[in-house]
Scaffold this active site. Structure first.
Site, mmCIF file in Angstrom:
data_model
loop_
_atom_site.group_PDB
_atom_site.id
_atom_site.type_symbol
_atom_site.label_atom_id
_atom_site.label_comp_id
_atom_site.label_asym_id
_atom_site.label_seq_id
_atom_site.Cartn_x
_atom_site.Cartn_y
_atom_site.Cartn_z
ATOM 1 N N GLU A 1 5.666 -16.771 -11.409
ATOM 2 C CA GLU A 1 5.972 -17.745 -10.360
ATOM 3 C C GLU A 1 4.733 -17.957 -9.501
ATOM 4 O O GLU A 1 3.750 -17.219 -9.589
ATOM 5 C CB GLU A 1 7.167 -17.289 -9.515
ATOM 6 C CG GLU A 1 8.485 -17.320 -10.277
ATOM 7 C CD GLU A 1 9.682 -17.122 -9.371
ATOM 8 O OE1 GLU A 1 9.507 -17.008 -8.137
ATOM 9 O OE2 GLU A 1 10.814 -17.082 -9.892
ATOM 10 N N HIS B 1 10.373 -25.214 0.572
ATOM 11 C CA HIS B 1 10.222 -25.113 -0.881
ATOM 12 C C HIS B 1 9.779 -26.471 -1.405
ATOM 13 O O HIS B 1 10.377 -27.495 -1.079
ATOM 14 C CB HIS B 1 11.538 -24.695 -1.536
ATOM 15 C CG HIS B 1 11.342 -24.125 -2.906
ATOM 16 N ND1 HIS B 1 10.974 -24.899 -3.986
ATOM 17 C CD2 HIS B 1 11.444 -22.847 -3.376
ATOM 18 C CE1 HIS B 1 10.870 -24.126 -5.062
ATOM 19 N NE2 HIS B 1 11.141 -22.871 -4.716
ATOM 20 N N ARG C 1 3.375 -21.506 -2.187
ATOM 21 C CA ARG C 1 4.304 -22.574 -1.834
ATOM 22 C C ARG C 1 3.807 -23.486 -0.717
ATOM 23 O O ARG C 1 4.071 -24.688 -0.724
ATOM 24 C CB ARG C 1 5.652 -21.967 -1.425
ATOM 25 C CG ARG C 1 6.450 -21.473 -2.602
ATOM 26 C CD ARG C 1 7.741 -20.833 -2.156
ATOM 27 N NE ARG C 1 8.484 -20.380 -3.331
ATOM 28 C CZ ARG C 1 9.557 -19.611 -3.259
ATOM 29 N NH1 ARG C 1 10.002 -19.200 -2.069
ATOM 30 N NH2 ARG C 1 10.188 -19.244 -4.357
ATOM 31 N N HIS D 1 13.421 -23.868 3.473
ATOM 32 C CA HIS D 1 13.858 -22.857 2.509
ATOM 33 C C HIS D 1 13.975 -21.457 3.092
ATOM 34 O O HIS D 1 14.966 -20.775 2.845
ATOM 35 C CB HIS D 1 12.868 -22.848 1.345
ATOM 36 C CG HIS D 1 13.224 -21.908 0.232
ATOM 37 N ND1 HIS D 1 14.431 -21.976 -0.439
ATOM 38 C CD2 HIS D 1 12.518 -20.885 -0.351
ATOM 39 C CE1 HIS D 1 14.475 -21.030 -1.373
ATOM 40 N NE2 HIS D 1 13.331 -20.361 -1.333
ATOM 41 N N ARG E 1 5.751 -16.798 2.593
ATOM 42 C CA ARG E 1 6.339 -15.815 1.678
ATOM 43 C C ARG E 1 5.921 -16.060 0.238
ATOM 44 O O ARG E 1 5.983 -17.178 -0.260
ATOM 45 C CB ARG E 1 7.869 -15.847 1.769
ATOM 46 C CG ARG E 1 8.558 -14.917 0.777
ATOM 47 C CD ARG E 1 10.048 -14.836 1.008
ATOM 48 N NE ARG E 1 10.740 -16.063 0.723
ATOM 49 C CZ ARG E 1 11.166 -16.444 -0.474
ATOM 50 N NH1 ARG E 1 10.901 -15.685 -1.539
ATOM 51 N NH2 ARG E 1 11.833 -17.561 -0.632
#
Length: 503
Positions: free
Chosen positions: A109, A223, A271, A332, A367
């Site tokens: 990811e 997100h 992100r 998010h 994060r």
């Protein structure tokens, strides 16, 4: 009749369930649930470095994503204790996906230097973890009450000694020796979010009104790939980052790749970087969405790995196997939260926080993907361990009840926060927002919205998921964390704070 327990845990997501499960053998626990929170909606997985992966690499990736704002000590707790918590979860019945040789399947990811994200049901990891933890908690006999906590009770010496719970038929008092807030983030304070409606900042608002500090409230993560359904508000389906991990790419209306040349990891950049690139593309082209192209991924892989995303797309008439997916960023995750020490204790004696509601220092300014479920597992156990080893005797004197106020015009609060404290911010918008929020009540939405705006107004630089167009670069003058407390008039007051000192 007044209920009582040694510990009241508020929230039944991964953090709350982990805390309750860790306490069940040694303390009487009452679990208060107002819904399942965000955990069942989490698609991607749990990041864990084991086998040939090194926790130091996981730590490095976490700190890079966090833009230098992580607390190294708590990140090390996360990455070193994480694999053990995942193993315990498997022992409790969680069924993770496995490769043909029987080993745990791991995927890549955004922000990770190697595949280390374990998953379940393809893209239904949160639902499986929630099922396993809930079943384990039920087997222990922990009492559960369905309802919303509307107040905290404090003793004469300032300790939190209970809560008020509205179960829909009336308000019940619950006496306790400690209260743990595992209430999640602030998704419902924005017009659109990946979070369910019950995630509305109640725990953060209660903690702030009880005298606790909130830290890093300006770092709200958006997100980058949320399914664009045309809806104007509410919860929107997530398109997990793991789709890009399998090879999907972001494209603009003309088919050009959005992330090409913008970052060494392209579509798998952290992100905040991807979300800003998507927002900038939409603003440049005057569109309300862009496209995620997963058509190069083999159909059997898409069907096996992403059944939830396939179903969400099908509901709006999109075939993920052959069509590009319309996506746009949405709120998010809150990277900050209630200031705690490494064991979840807040500034207020007897009050603890864990999970997204807490500022543990592991996420910094942004994060890293799939660290949130891990945080709930690791720090839920740490809070449980602390309250098993040491729990203050109950006191009888009651001096104060801290109540959640009422939001006036909640939709207006969402509009103001979305406009002023989204992916792109500037000082004038934030100043206007503070004025507009002033008359909109003292409920949870207004309280957390004011805290976000106050912190974002104060931080005159850009880092992580806080980006100000009028101060677009990091500035060492703002290298400290920002703490928000309420002043004597109930307004947010901001000061620089050394988060690491609390840990």
């Amino acid at each position: 009749m007044t209920l009582s327990a040694d510990v009241v845990v508020i929230g039944s997501g991964v953090a709350g369930l982990s805390t309750a499960l860790g306490l069940a053998a040694t303390r009487s626990v009452l679990l208060v649930s107002a819904g399942d929170g965000s955990t069942p909606w989490s698609q991607g997985g749990v990041a864990a470095a084991f086998g040939d992966d090194d926790p130091d690499e996981h730590l490095h990736d976490t700190e890079i994503a966090g833009a230098g704002f992580c607390d190294p000590r708590t990140v090390r707790m996360l990455v070193e204790e994480g694999p053990q918590r995942v193993a315990e979860l498997i022992a409790q019945g969680a069924r993770f996906d496995r490769d043909a040789d029987g080993s745990l399947s791991r995927t890549l990811e955004g922000g990770h230097s190697r595949p280390r994200v374990v998953h379940a049901g393809g893209d239904a990891t949160g639902a499986e973890i929630h099922r396993a933890l809930r079943s384990a908690v039920q087997r222990t006999g922990v009492r559960t009450v369905e309802g919303r906590v509307t107040g905290l009770i404090k003793s004469d010496d300032g300790h939190v000694v209970g809560v008020l719970v509205d179960d829909g038929e009336g308000v019940e008092q619950v006496d306790a020796r400690a209260v743990v807030l595992a209430t999640g983030g602030i998704g419902n304070a924005y017009l659109t979010s990946t979070n369910p409606p019950a995630v509305s900042g109640d725990g953060l608002a209660l903690a702030l009104r009880a005298g606790a500090s909130l830290v890093d409230m300006e770092f709200v993560q958006f997100h980058p790939t949320v399914l664009f359904t045309g809806a104007s508000g509410g919860q929107l389906p997530l398109v997990t980052e793991a789709v890009r991990g399998e090879g999907a790419v972001l494209r603009d209306n003309d088919g050009r790749r959005i992330m090409a040349g913008l970052h060494p990891r392209a579509d798998l950049a952290p992100r905040d970087i991807v979300a800003r690139a998507v927002e900038a593309t939409m603003r440049r082209d005057g569109t309300d969405h862009v496209w995620l192209d997963a058509t190069a991924i083999r159909p059997d892989v898409l069907r096996r790995r992403f059944p939830t995303v396939l179903e969400s797309c099908a509901r709006i008439g999109v075939d993920m196997l052959t069509d590009q997916i319309p996506i746009a960023p949405a709120e998010h995750f809150l990277c900050g939260g209630i200031r705690t020490d490494r064991d979840g204790a807040t500034d207020v004696p007897g009050l603890y926080a864990v999970g997204e509601a807490a500022a543990t220092g592991v996420h910094g300014a942004n994060r890293l993907a799939s660290n949130s479920l891990l945080e709930g597992l690791v720090f839920g156990r740490r809070v449980a361990t602390a309250l098993t080893l040491e729990l203050r005797r109950a006191t009888t004197g009651r001096s104060q009840t801290v109540l959640l106020g009422r939001d006036h015009e909640p939709e207006r609060i969402r509009e103001v926060l979305t406009r002023s404290a989204g992916i792109r911010r500037d000082g004038l918008q934030l100043e206007t927002a503070a004025e507009e929020l002033e008359p909109l009540g003292s409920g949870p939405l207004a309280t957390v919205a004011r805290a976000v705006v106050a912190a974002a107004s104060t931080r005159r630089d850009s880092r992580g998921c806080h980006w100000r167009s009028d101060h677009p670069h990091p500035d060492e003058q703002w290298s400290g964390h920002l703490a928000v407390r309420l002043d004597h008039d109930g307004r947010p007051a901001v000061q620089q704070h050394d988060l690491a000192a609390a840990h």
